[in-house]
Design a protein around this motif. Sequence first.
Motif, PDB file in Angstrom:
ATOM      1  N   GLU A   1       0.838  -1.207   0.000  1.00 31.52           N
ATOM      2  CA  GLU A   1       0.000   0.000   0.000  1.00 31.52           C
ATOM      3  C   GLU A   1       0.866   1.246   0.000  1.00 31.52           C
ATOM      4  OE1 GLU A   1      -3.894   0.141   2.219  1.00 31.52           O
ATOM      5  OE2 GLU A   1      -2.971  -1.563   3.252  1.00 31.52           O
ATOM      6  N   SER A   2       1.953   1.226   0.760  1.00 28.93           N
ATOM      7  CA  SER A   2       2.826   2.400   0.834  1.00 28.93           C
ATOM      8  C   SER A   2       3.537   2.661  -0.490  1.00 28.93           C
ATOM      9  CB  SER A   2       3.861   2.223   1.952  1.00 28.93           C
ATOM     10  OG  SER A   2       4.793   1.197   1.639  1.00 28.93           O
TER      11      SER A   2
ATOM     12  N   GLY B   1      -1.849   3.461  -1.445  1.00 25.29           N
ATOM     13  CA  GLY B   1      -2.958   2.997  -0.624  1.00 25.29           C
ATOM     14  C   GLY B   1      -3.714   1.846  -1.238  1.00 25.29           C
TER      15      GLY B   1
ATOM     16  N   ASN C   1     -10.524   0.989   3.377  1.00 25.27           N
ATOM     17  CA  ASN C   1      -9.430   0.080   3.720  1.00 25.27           C
ATOM     18  C   ASN C   1      -9.338  -1.065   2.722  1.00 25.27           C
ATOM     19  OD1 ASN C   1      -8.765   1.559   6.002  1.00 25.27           O
ATOM     20  ND2 ASN C   1     -10.084   0.346   7.357  1.00 25.27           N
TER      21      ASN C   1
END
Length: 413
Positions: A283-284, A288, A402
């Motif tokens: 994600e980083s 995301g 998320n």
Amino acid sequence: MHEANQRLRAGRNRNRRPRVGRLRSDHCLNPVRKYSPSAPQTITVGTLYAGSGSYATSSLPEYAGLKFWINQVNSQGGVYVNAYHKRIKVQLVSYNDQSSPTTATNLYNQLITVNHVNILVADFGSVLTSVAVPLAEENKMLLFDQTGTGASFFSPNNPYIVLTSLPTSGLWPDSLAQYLIQSGKKHVAIVYDTNDFDQSQDTTLVTKLKAAGINPVYNNGVATSTSNYTVILHDIAATNPDAVIELGYPNNDIAFLQALKSSSDHFPMVFTIFPGQLPQLFESNFGGAAGLAGLYTYPAPPLLNRPQVNYGLSLAQFETAYQKSTGQSANFLSVAGYNTGLVIQKTLGTATSLSQLGLRQAVSSFSGKISTLDGTFQINNEGAQIGETLPVGQFSVGSNGNLEVNLVTPLSQ
């Protein structure tokens, strides 16, 4: 009076003789009673970690998970050691191999021949484990292999290895092949790293696809050090695949997905391994959850919750305790390190001696009987893990923004 005293002394002597005889007989029948070794002050666990280099992102959380387990058992007075019927504190002996197999070779040897550790634990992955396997076998030292899943590590003639926290990599593609076949993919492209971990997966996947009448349109190996996939993607796109499978380590997965994102190529299905183990890392690197949406992977705890736990902490308990202890969120590699500790704990709590083959026999005795947050621990007669199997899942973005994973193949315990 004198005769009475003589009779009294004789009577005493007669009474003494059987007792002396019994003591001698007991000593002869059970000489270990007198010479049994005293319990060690500590149980030494020796391992390596990659503090830098290409494997650090995976090795360090795995190492942290193992240290978390040590802190847990030591806070309870130590690990229970059945051979001595008592709890004994665990002492960690560890060295930084800097992601170098050459350095790792020397340091594994030091743990065995200089530090004389009771328990030997491998560093992360097949590359850094591969050099430990022959050393452990040569020195008749049981290797607790955490995540080195290369199929070549296991053989009928080597009893000195046990894979703790992942199935042998030759089994991983079972679920992937199942999904590709059932979803009607006919044009599959595969690029894999030429190491034990990825090559064994490629072999299994290609074999199963061909058995179903599917011949991969692209199937090529690249060096594990590969960091640029632009030309490779161009060659893959030319085959017009309906599924693209990239089998590598985290750095390979990141480089491959970055190249794909930068290109104009779009494929109906893309699969890589490590986003399911290290979702925060990916994600980083990709902006995301949205940057990973649609990607297929092998989800592993904590993305995957195995509810039937009969040994150790549940996933929810582990995540809470690990966060409190380390200040970090858990990922699969920290789960793997903790799970290795649980296998060591069960081994020491079962074995009747600390001999290396005694430890190995203990592992066999509880194989298939314990289920941890990582799944059912089960090894075959070569020490390869055949439990803890991984399904295939697809990433999506949840209503809260998320990252979520939706299983596309069944989850087995």
